[in-house]
Design an enzyme around this catalytic site. Structure first.
Site, short mmCIF file in Angstrom:
data_model
loop_
_atom_site.label_atom_id
_atom_site.label_comp_id
_atom_site.label_asym_id
_atom_site.label_seq_id
_atom_site.Cartn_x
_atom_site.Cartn_y
_atom_site.Cartn_z
CE LYS A 181 9.35 -1.66 10.51
NZ LYS A 181 9.65 -1.67 9.03
CB THR A 238 6.22 0.57 13.24
OG1 THR A 238 4.99 0.41 13.95
CG2 THR A 238 7.25 -0.32 13.92
CG ASP A 239 2.64 3.06 16.13
OD1 ASP A 239 2.87 2.24 15.22
OD2 ASP A 239 1.50 3.18 16.62
CD GLN A 262 -1.37 0.05 3.67
OE1 GLN A 262 -2.52 0.41 3.43
NE2 GLN A 262 -0.97 -0.25 4.89
CG LEU A 263 4.80 3.57 2.02
CD1 LEU A 263 4.14 4.95 1.95
CD2 LEU A 263 5.67 3.45 3.26
CE1 TYR A 293 5.86 -4.70 11.82
CE2 TYR A 293 4.83 -3.45 13.59
CZ TYR A 293 5.29 -3.54 12.29
OH TYR A 293 5.18 -2.44 11.47
CE1 TYR A 315 6.28 -12.55 8.73
CE2 TYR A 315 5.40 -11.10 10.42
CZ TYR A 315 5.48 -12.34 9.85
OH TYR A 315 4.75 -13.39 10.36
#
Length: 287
Positions: free
Chosen positions: A128, A100-101, A11-12, A124, A60
């Site tokens: 990251k 990511t947050d 999507q990005l 996850y 991922y």
């Protein structure tokens, strides 16, 4: 300037291709064309294409599945940026690592600054965080953290909620996890600007970008129903019931408050924020 883009079919990735500035020569690689789980493939791509930047938008992202596939999550989210960084150090290129947050634990109850210590809750987020560390080993590289990403294509919360609004009279959504939805359209603009800022060595190496405002997943689901009807995508909106995290257990623990402080990053990038509801309306009704 030549840019190697990973995750081109995501999507990005698709938003980045649409928003590409005209002077950039873009080499867009899908998962089938560049396997991020293979360090050798990542290194070979850099040596072959010799990009000025690798824009690593591939990842991922199966948060719950990562708990049972830690090796694969770590290979893609940490191994790939490590391989890119090592190869780029030899060829002279730079790396923009999208993060990511979920690298934060969500316990402080106030927006997270880019310079704060990381404390991920699950596989996850840990993968990251390791990817960030690997990327930052390369001089001139940048990390751009974002949150709750959605867009008009791909698998994401917005598209799932649109489907559920059509199919159900009532649905339950978690209301005690707080952050900010981020449109791929605005995120893509921030990514390209981050690469543009890359010529300035005094600029921040860690950036935060989300749309403006605050929301829970419940707020987001309600807004998707309301704005989906306004855009003509829904004949009616389902009734949305607030759930607690305890009501909806998942394999992975999620941060209860993961709002990102984007103030310094917005100033560095020279971009004005858009409120998440306005960004959502643009995704649902681009006309």
């Amino acid at each position: 300037m030549r840019v190697l883009l990973t995750g081109a079919n995501g999507q990005l990735g698709q938003a980045l291709m649409v928003a590409k500035p005209q002077p950039i020569e873009l080499i867009a690689c899908s998962r089938a064309e560049l396997d991020l789980a293979s360090p050798q493939a990542c290194s070979e791509a850099v040596r072959f294409y010799r990009p000025d930047w690798v824009l690593n938008a591939g990842a991922y992202t199966a948060v719950d599945k990562a708990e049972s596939e830690p090796e694969l999550a770590l290979a893609v989210n940490a191994g790939a940026p490590a391989a890119f960084a090592e190869a780029l150090a030899a060829t002279g290129g730079r790396l923009l690592q999208v993060s990511t947050d979920f690298v934060f634990n969500g316990l402080q109850g106030s927006p997270y600054r880019p310079d704060q210590a990381l404390d991920p809750l699950g596989v996850y987020g840990a993968s990251k965080a390791a990817g960030e560390a690997a990327a930052l080993q390369l001089s001139g590289s940048r990390v751009l953290r974002t949150s709750w990403v959605y867009g008009p294509v791909g698998q994401n919360f917005c598209r799932t909620m649109l489907r559920l609004h059509r199919e159900r009279e009532q649905l339950g959504v978690v209301a005690d996890q707080v952050g900010c939805p981020t449109s791929t359209l605005s995120l893509a603009a921030a990514c390209w600007r981050a690469i543009g800022v890359g010529a300035d060595p005094s600029g921040p190496r860690i950036l935060h970008w989300s749309d403006a405002g605050v929301a829970s997943w419940y707020d987001f689901a309600v807004a998707i129903g309301e704005l989906g009807m306004a855009a003509g995508l829904l004949e009616r909106a389902a009734r949305v019931l607030p759930l607690t995290t305890a009501d909806y257990p998942t394999p992975a623990q999620r941060p209860s408050y993961s709002l990102l402080d984007c103030s310094t990053s917005r100033a560095a990038l020279g971009l004005e924020p858009v409120h998440w509801r306005a960004a959502l309306a643009r995704v649902l009704d681009p006309g």
